[in-house]
Write a protein that holds these residues in place. Sequence first.
Motif: not given
Length: 530
Positions: A459-472
């Motif tokens: 969960t923490d990893k995916w949340l971090s990936e979502g926050r850092a995402a460069l595309t929608p």
Amino acid sequence: MRTPRPAAWLGALALAVLLPATTPAVAETSATIMRTIDTDRYDPHRSTARSTAEALFMVGDTQVALDPDLQTVHPLLAKSWTVSDDGKLYTFKLRDDVTFCSGKKFTAKDVKASIDRWLDPATKGVVKNRAGDVKEIRAVDDYTVEYELSQPYSELLFQMTQHFHTIINADQVAALGEDFGVKGFDGTGPYCFESWEPRNELVLKKHEAYKWGPAFYANKGPAKVDKLIWKIIPEDNNRVAGIQANQGDATQYIPYWAVDQLQANPQISVTKAPSYFWTYFVGFKITREIADDIEVRKALNLAVDQKAIAEGPFFGKAEPAYAYIHPDVLDYDKKDINTSLFGYDPEKAKATLDAAGWKMGDDGFRHKNGKKLKLVAYSFTNIWQQIMEAMQGDMRKVGADLEIQVFDATVIWGKLKTQDFDMFTMSYPYVSAGDAMNLYFPSENRPTPNRVNWADDNTDKWLSEGRAALTPEARYEAYAKVQKQVHDAVVWIPLVHEPMFVAAGPRLKPIAAHGIYGAGLYKGLGIELK
């Protein structure tokens, strides 16, 4: 017989005839807005309360604004912006025609000072994560701001529409100190802070120079009424009676039982926000015995009749919720959320408990290994009491004992910071899936607001990936994984998605309701006398 007129009166009449005619003064216009509670201060960095937000949206501005569709970001104090390829640098070009209510010219220095104050530990600012991981804010020139992040924040612009990002006058903050937001607030909004009598009324006056309202308003400014008076009217009956009797002109705090009544009154207009994301749920503290059993959580979800709650306490105005967030919100996972986990199926609930070893006892409740299926729920007052009593009855039908402990708003937030309960009640606003998931499910947010004590590395990893995402697309993919995971774990019982109504009384034209974080009147630029 006629009464003789005094000589003084005749003299005044003669003088009036001799003097040139003058234009009569234009009467000051005002409107009274009724609401239920007040805040402790009008400071964007120290209060998350809706009562703070609904006033700050009127007396202040953010760099960008959120459309009523809650999906589209518009220019406001910033007329344009660019984002670097790595997502770490936002460059905002600001309007050069904006002034604070005091007359002070708005510049990039005010943006820098506002964010710096928010992030300063001495301010004890709240919800700093909504600013992103700020590396530095730079005023490049008077009308250019560079907002540099240590890592990308895919939802920064959406968060920038919220009242936490209101631009303040740092000179006033220095002058007022701890009284900032109490004795005054100098903003760039369509209204100016005039006076505040806590727990009674807040008076705002028109900002005459205002002309930079967001694009979705027909009126960009100035405001159409000279004064807005926010009155605290806690009692539902008094607000309903007040708007019908012209004692109050507008309110978004309409009890659900009164919506049809007000809609049937030809002198009153009731509008509904086209998009509004505010969800009621009951959470399980999954580190507690019994609540840590996923089969119990599945069964109790199936025991609760969301439709009956929507029809009962909400008088048919709310939408039954079968997911943690509204399906129309940005980045909702329409593919993988198993909504069949949520919804009324008492027979399946009983079978689930039977299979998990919870057997019905002579007392009408289930037991396992000498323990009764009993859970303690901490709850708010008001409509929550009706909801929880309905849930208590639903759970009793499948053999679960729900003990409800009710606290008022002055006490419950402290109670909810403890580990002394099995379930808790909550309702919350959000503007996106990421907004909701990043609030309630990061492990670092335990024990509050992550009151379920959810802790998971993925969960923490995916949340971090979502926050850092460069595309929608990348943002959606990351947040969809989180949604599926926490839904499959049935850590909440989703109840209803609440609507937003705004009522305007006989003196006012209809007001288009806005769904932004529960502040239905938003900038107040749509408030106008008939």
